[in-house]
Structures are given as C-alpha cells and as structure tokens.
Design a protein around this motif. Structure first.
Motif, PDB file in Angstrom:
ATOM      1  N   PHE A  54       0.862  -1.167   0.000  1.00  0.00           N
ATOM      2  CA  PHE A  54       0.000   0.000   0.000  1.00  0.00           C
ATOM      3  C   PHE A  54       0.904   1.225   0.000  1.00  0.00           C
ATOM      4  CE2 PHE A  54      -2.602   3.361   1.893  1.00  0.00           C
ATOM      5  CZ  PHE A  54      -3.715   3.284   1.078  1.00  0.00           C
ATOM      6  N   PHE A  55       0.765   2.053  -1.025  1.00  0.00           N
ATOM      7  CA  PHE A  55       1.530   3.285  -1.156  1.00  0.00           C
ATOM      8  C   PHE A  55       0.626   4.442  -0.709  1.00  0.00           C
ATOM      9  CE2 PHE A  55       3.598   0.397  -3.995  1.00  0.00           C
ATOM     10  CZ  PHE A  55       4.922   0.749  -3.961  1.00  0.00           C
ATOM     11  N   THR A  70      -2.139   4.267 -15.102  1.00  0.00           N
ATOM     12  CA  THR A  70      -1.346   5.286 -14.433  1.00  0.00           C
ATOM     13  C   THR A  70      -2.235   6.108 -13.510  1.00  0.00           C
ATOM     14  OG1 THR A  70       0.182   5.395 -16.296  1.00  0.00           O
ATOM     15  CG2 THR A  70       0.191   7.256 -14.772  1.00  0.00           C
ATOM     16  N   TYR A  71      -1.794   6.216 -12.248  1.00  0.00           N
ATOM     17  CA  TYR A  71      -2.522   6.958 -11.220  1.00  0.00           C
ATOM     18  C   TYR A  71      -1.690   8.168 -10.809  1.00  0.00           C
ATOM     19  CZ  TYR A  71      -4.982   2.510 -10.811  1.00  0.00           C
ATOM     20  OH  TYR A  71      -5.697   1.376 -11.069  1.00  0.00           O
ATOM     21  N   GLY A  78      -3.807   7.129  -1.401  1.00  0.00           N
ATOM     22  CA  GLY A  78      -3.007   5.911  -1.463  1.00  0.00           C
ATOM     23  C   GLY A  78      -3.555   4.929  -2.478  1.00  0.00           C
ATOM     24  N   LEU A  79      -2.792   3.861  -2.706  1.00  0.00           N
ATOM     25  CA  LEU A  79      -3.178   2.836  -3.671  1.00  0.00           C
ATOM     26  C   LEU A  79      -2.638   1.485  -3.219  1.00  0.00           C
ATOM     27  CD1 LEU A  79      -4.567   2.454  -6.500  1.00  0.00           C
ATOM     28  CD2 LEU A  79      -2.250   2.524  -7.453  1.00  0.00           C
ATOM     29  N   HIS A  80      -3.497   0.464  -3.271  1.00  0.00           N
ATOM     30  CA  HIS A  80      -3.114  -0.914  -2.954  1.00  0.00           C
ATOM     31  C   HIS A  80      -2.594  -1.596  -4.214  1.00  0.00           C
ATOM     32  CE1 HIS A  80      -4.385  -5.280  -2.630  1.00  0.00           C
ATOM     33  NE2 HIS A  80      -3.435  -5.143  -1.726  1.00  0.00           N
ATOM     34  N   ILE A  81      -1.470  -2.301  -4.083  1.00  0.00           N
ATOM     35  CA  ILE A  81      -0.888  -3.072  -5.179  1.00  0.00           C
ATOM     36  C   ILE A  81      -0.907  -4.540  -4.767  1.00  0.00           C
ATOM     37  CG2 ILE A  81       1.130  -3.410  -6.668  1.00  0.00           C
ATOM     38  CD1 ILE A  81      -0.037  -0.588  -6.909  1.00  0.00           C
ATOM     39  N   PRO A  82      -1.765  -5.360  -5.387  1.00  0.00           N
ATOM     40  CA  PRO A  82      -1.811  -6.778  -5.039  1.00  0.00           C
ATOM     41  C   PRO A  82      -0.534  -7.509  -5.484  1.00  0.00           C
ATOM     42  CG  PRO A  82      -3.816  -6.101  -6.213  1.00  0.00           C
ATOM     43  CD  PRO A  82      -2.812  -4.983  -6.338  1.00  0.00           C
ATOM     44  N   ILE A 102       3.750   0.301   2.745  1.00  0.00           N
ATOM     45  CA  ILE A 102       3.444  -0.739   3.727  1.00  0.00           C
ATOM     46  C   ILE A 102       3.361  -2.049   2.956  1.00  0.00           C
ATOM     47  CG2 ILE A 102       1.755  -1.576   5.396  1.00  0.00           C
ATOM     48  CD1 ILE A 102       1.616   2.027   4.646  1.00  0.00           C
ATOM     49  N   SER A 103       4.133  -3.047   3.361  1.00  0.00           N
ATOM     50  CA  SER A 103       4.190  -4.328   2.658  1.00  0.00           C
ATOM     51  C   SER A 103       3.929  -5.473   3.625  1.00  0.00           C
ATOM     52  CB  SER A 103       5.570  -4.538   2.027  1.00  0.00           C
ATOM     53  OG  SER A 103       5.912  -3.474   1.177  1.00  0.00           O
TER      54      SER A 103
END
Length: 120
Positions: A54-55, A70-71, A78-82, A102-103
């Motif tokens: 999560f960025f 592209t965001y 923020g944005l979640h990256i699976p 956060i990872s």
C-alpha cells in the motif's frame, strides 16, 4: 515499552542512486517504510510474488503505474498493489515526493524486474 520511531532514528538506506528510505518497521510479516524521491526520479518497473503493498503519499504528487493504469496520487491519497502486479513509481513534479510503503509480508527479496513494454 517500545520507543517511538521516525526518520530521525530509523535505519536509513539509499536506492536508485538519489532516493532515500527509512525502515520504520522491518518485520518479516510486515514492513513500513517512509521514502523520499527527488524531482525526476523513477524506480524500475517490477512486481512482488508474495508481498502486497500500500503506497500512501505524504507530500508531493506520485505518478504510480500499476497493472497498465497510471494513477496520480496527491498527499493524503493511497493505492493498494496486489501481489504479482507490475508497478512503477515516478516523481514528475518539481518538489520532493514523500510517501509510505506498507508491505505484507516484507517486499525485500521478493522483487522481480518487469520490462517496461510488458503488457499485463
């Protein structure tokens, strides 16, 4: 009792030759990092096999490409990256970009570079 942690007392590292990171929490199951990217900096496009991330932007505007989309993330967004999603962070602004990563589990050692032209 645990001591408080900040960029003033956390373990610091450099990445990409010009960017800074501070390990605010460095557990195997959870990692919390604050990072700083100067204007014009970009990371290499990559993915993580196990880690979800999560960025969250603290200052500046992040350009975050994830899964071919592209965001533009402003402070407070923020944005979640699976896991398995190719992504790349860039700072296309004229001021420093500060953000949290956060990872879970930790992403170090779980990174695979992805060619820029690889389609999701």
């Amino acid at each position: 009792m645990n001591a408080s942690v900040s960029t003033h007392n956390a373990t610091h590292y450099r990445w990409g030759g010009v960017c800074d990171g501070w390990h605010l929490l460095a557990g195997d199951d959870l990692s919390v990092i604050e990072e700083r990217m100067p204007p014009g900096a970009t990371e290499l496009r990559h993915r993580h096999a196990r880690a979800r991330q999560f960025f969250y932007v603290l200052d500046g505007v992040a350009t975050l490409e994830a899964g071919g989309v592209t965001y533009s993330l402003k402070a407070g967004e923020g944005l979640h990256i699976p896991p398995g999603t190719a992504h790349q962070m860039c700072n296309q602004c004229t001021v420093d970009l500060r953000f949290m990563v956060i990872s879970a589990p930790k992403s170090h050692g779980d990174r695979e570079l992805v060619p820029p032209d690889e389609v999701e």
